[in-house]
Design an enzyme around this catalytic site. Sequence first.
Site, PDB file in Angstrom:
ATOM      1  N   LEU A 145       0.520  -1.420  -0.198  1.00 11.02           N
ATOM      2  CA  LEU A 145      -0.067   0.205   0.014  1.00 11.02           C
ATOM      3  C   LEU A 145       0.773   0.735  -0.127  1.00 11.02           C
ATOM      4  O   LEU A 145       0.777   2.207  -0.983  1.00 11.02           O
ATOM      5  CB  LEU A 145      -1.030   0.125   1.225  1.00 11.02           C
ATOM      6  CG  LEU A 145      -1.843  -0.930   1.394  1.00 11.02           C
ATOM      7  CD1 LEU A 145      -2.831  -1.574   2.633  1.00 11.02           C
ATOM      8  CD2 LEU A 145      -2.643  -1.408   0.585  1.00 11.02           C
ATOM      9  N   THR A 146       1.960   0.855   0.809  1.00 15.36           N
ATOM     10  CA  THR A 146       2.203   2.533   1.135  1.00 15.36           C
ATOM     11  C   THR A 146       3.669   2.993   0.098  1.00 15.36           C
ATOM     12  O   THR A 146       4.198   2.374  -0.613  1.00 15.36           O
ATOM     13  CB  THR A 146       3.703   2.490   2.431  1.00 15.36           C
ATOM     14  OG1 THR A 146       2.409   1.521   3.236  1.00 15.36           O
ATOM     15  CG2 THR A 146       4.394   3.538   2.958  1.00 15.36           C
ATOM     16  N   GLU A 171      -0.393  -0.618   9.577  1.00 11.67           N
ATOM     17  CA  GLU A 171      -1.135  -1.084   9.077  1.00 11.67           C
ATOM     18  C   GLU A 171      -2.504  -0.103   9.416  1.00 11.67           C
ATOM     19  O   GLU A 171      -3.167  -0.907  10.895  1.00 11.67           O
ATOM     20  CB  GLU A 171      -1.497  -2.188   9.158  1.00 11.67           C
ATOM     21  CG  GLU A 171      -0.786  -3.678   8.927  1.00 11.67           C
ATOM     22  CD  GLU A 171      -1.108  -4.540   8.811  1.00 11.67           C
ATOM     23  OE1 GLU A 171      -2.171  -5.709   9.480  1.00 11.67           O
ATOM     24  OE2 GLU A 171      -0.264  -5.532   9.540  1.00 11.67           O
ATOM     25  N   GLY A 218      15.841  -1.873  35.156  1.00 15.09           N
ATOM     26  CA  GLY A 218      16.671  -1.160  35.527  1.00 15.09           C
ATOM     27  C   GLY A 218      17.344  -1.166  34.315  1.00 15.09           C
ATOM     28  O   GLY A 218      17.513  -1.059  33.319  1.00 15.09           O
ATOM     29  N   GLY A 219      18.758  -0.993  34.973  1.00 14.11           N
ATOM     30  CA  GLY A 219      20.168  -0.688  34.090  1.00 14.11           C
ATOM     31  C   GLY A 219      19.781  -1.302  32.725  1.00 14.11           C
ATOM     32  O   GLY A 219      20.463  -2.353  31.925  1.00 14.11           O
ATOM     33  N   ILE A 241      11.238  -1.793  34.845  1.00 14.48           N
ATOM     34  CA  ILE A 241      11.604  -2.623  36.213  1.00 14.48           C
ATOM     35  C   ILE A 241      12.495  -3.329  36.196  1.00 14.48           C
ATOM     36  O   ILE A 241      13.060  -3.498  37.656  1.00 14.48           O
ATOM     37  CB  ILE A 241      10.756  -3.646  36.525  1.00 14.48           C
ATOM     38  CG1 ILE A 241       9.078  -2.332  36.753  1.00 14.48           C
ATOM     39  CG2 ILE A 241      10.396  -4.438  37.303  1.00 14.48           C
ATOM     40  CD1 ILE A 241       7.463  -3.704  36.926  1.00 14.48           C
TER      41      ILE A 241
END
Lengths: 265, 381
Positions: free
Chosen positions: B125-126, B364, B340-341, B338
């Site tokens: 489509l695009t 979509e 963290g690093g 949650i």
Amino acid sequence: MKYVVCLKQTPDTTELPKITPEQALAGNEGATLVLNPWDEYAVEEGIRLKERFGGETVALSMGPESVDQALRSALAMGCDRAVRLWDPSFADSDYWSTALILARGIEKDGGADIIVTGKMSVDGNAAAVAHGIACKLGIPLLTQVARVVDVSDGRITVERLLDEGRETVTAPLPVVISVVKEINEPRYPTFIRIRKASRTPIPVLSAADLNIAPEEVGQAAARVRWTHLVKPEPKKRQVTIIEGDTPEEKARKLLDYLMDVEKVL
Amino acid sequence: MEFALSEEHRLFRDTVRGFVAKEVRPRARHIDETGEFPWDAIRKMGELGLLGLDVPEAYGGMGADTLSVAILFEELGAGCGSTALVAEAHLCLGTAAIVMFGSEAQKQRYLPALASGQSLAGLGLTEPGAGSDLVHGIRTTARRDGNEWVINGAKMWLTNAGVADYVVLLVRTGPEGGSRSLSQMIVPTDTPGFEVGPPEKKMGLHGAWSHAVSLDNVRVPLENLLGEENMGLHQTLQVLDGGRIAIAALALGIARSAYEAALQYARERTTFGKPLVEHQAIQFKLADMATRIEAARLMIYRAAWLKDQGQPFTKEAAMAKLVATETAEFVTREAIQIHGGYGYSREYEVERMYRDARLMSIGEGTTEIMKMVIGKRLVTE
């Protein structure tokens, strides 16, 4: 030829860490229940036997209504029929009583040429029920089966996987075989088989159908009792990262560590 | 009212979950890191009939309902976003267009190979100048020349273009413009003039290849027109309605996986003398994540149910996609928080899930387009 696969429904092992010893002892794990992973190989082999040598494959299990889910998994993989054995008096049966119930179930269903079981269950881990079925039916037992070489002239030839290697043995039918995971790669059910399996009725045979008296099974007849369960402590590991500018320096430090601190070298 | 899955759906979910745990999820990190196409899983899915799950049985499919499709994509999404998107673009876009609008001859010709996974499909489509605004943006044209259509132009972000045997393209056939000037064409990807660029370099979903495609005097027989001439936009929107349920389920799967990873990490990691899960700040996060996942699943299931009942479902599918894809972004973000690093590290899966989730509210039909679809239905119904 008729093949009967005896299977068990067990907790999903990925959920075992959540289960407490008290829950396990009470038989109320609260975990997702699945077809015992070892029994998947038995189901697959039961289906392959049918495909190779013709005949019918029946899935058989003892347990309450929830066990139908495991039996339906076996149907979805390709078993022709499933039969469940259940009666309130069957609750808390030990390996021996379970074997009695399954043996009577096989007899009631018209017997079998080859009875297939998994190596063991992932919850009980006893690897005893296959032996019990063979004893109760008075027929040979082949354990550790890693390949069915041939079935012909009323005999089965298999390869058994032993610590020392593989052993080829022959036994007359009917026979009980317990299979190891090396024997096959269990198939995934297709959607069409799933649909069929979900609509297949699963008959239930009771104690009366199997001519089993209450004192023969359940807690009353149990020779094995689980008196207490202990959960092993999770292993605690210490991780040490060895720093160094070059691989050689890191290797030297590792060697020093293994010799001086851990004293393993 | 019935909130439990039927025996058939439960057995199907358990089967797919087992398949994903064994065949899909273990490969997800490798696929993300290398950008390899997930051929192994796609081939196995073909053998199991999953790539033709809701294709009618008469054409080699499994004839499953939309709820089964939703279940499939939640499980696939939970295992590997790339693998899931490849299957989704194949089944719910390219193949679905032929199922919905193909002539009997087209269905018999294309669907058996697509349903079995022998061939893959995609939907184009695009374009460089057309994304959400297809009506005004599409510049790829098809003109009649004798017994053939001659297609010229370019497509962008065509998922599966490099691996598909057939793609369905939206092209302009009416020069006057407007919503009745576009048509869908079935184009074999080996047609001369159909040139596929290298896979786009993307933030995530590295194993789901999306390509720029140039179309230079691509000739296909007149019979390759799909559905009705100049009705391509309406047909496309109907295909996208169904696809939205699947893409919503895919996003839900990513969210569920990220949530489960976060919950497990929070159980294992200790801070300030107690496991993370015992901190209220973390429990509040987990509560928000789990609640939004549950809401998204119910909306997806309801949209699927409406579709299977033959009732209008455009608004509900758009609502489900809106909620599920925004949920996926929220949940993957919180899952990293949650962690963290560690969550920012490629050592942990939540980092990949965060990047994979980001497409879901764009592809979509963007979140903004979903709101337009919902809003339009609200004020005209």
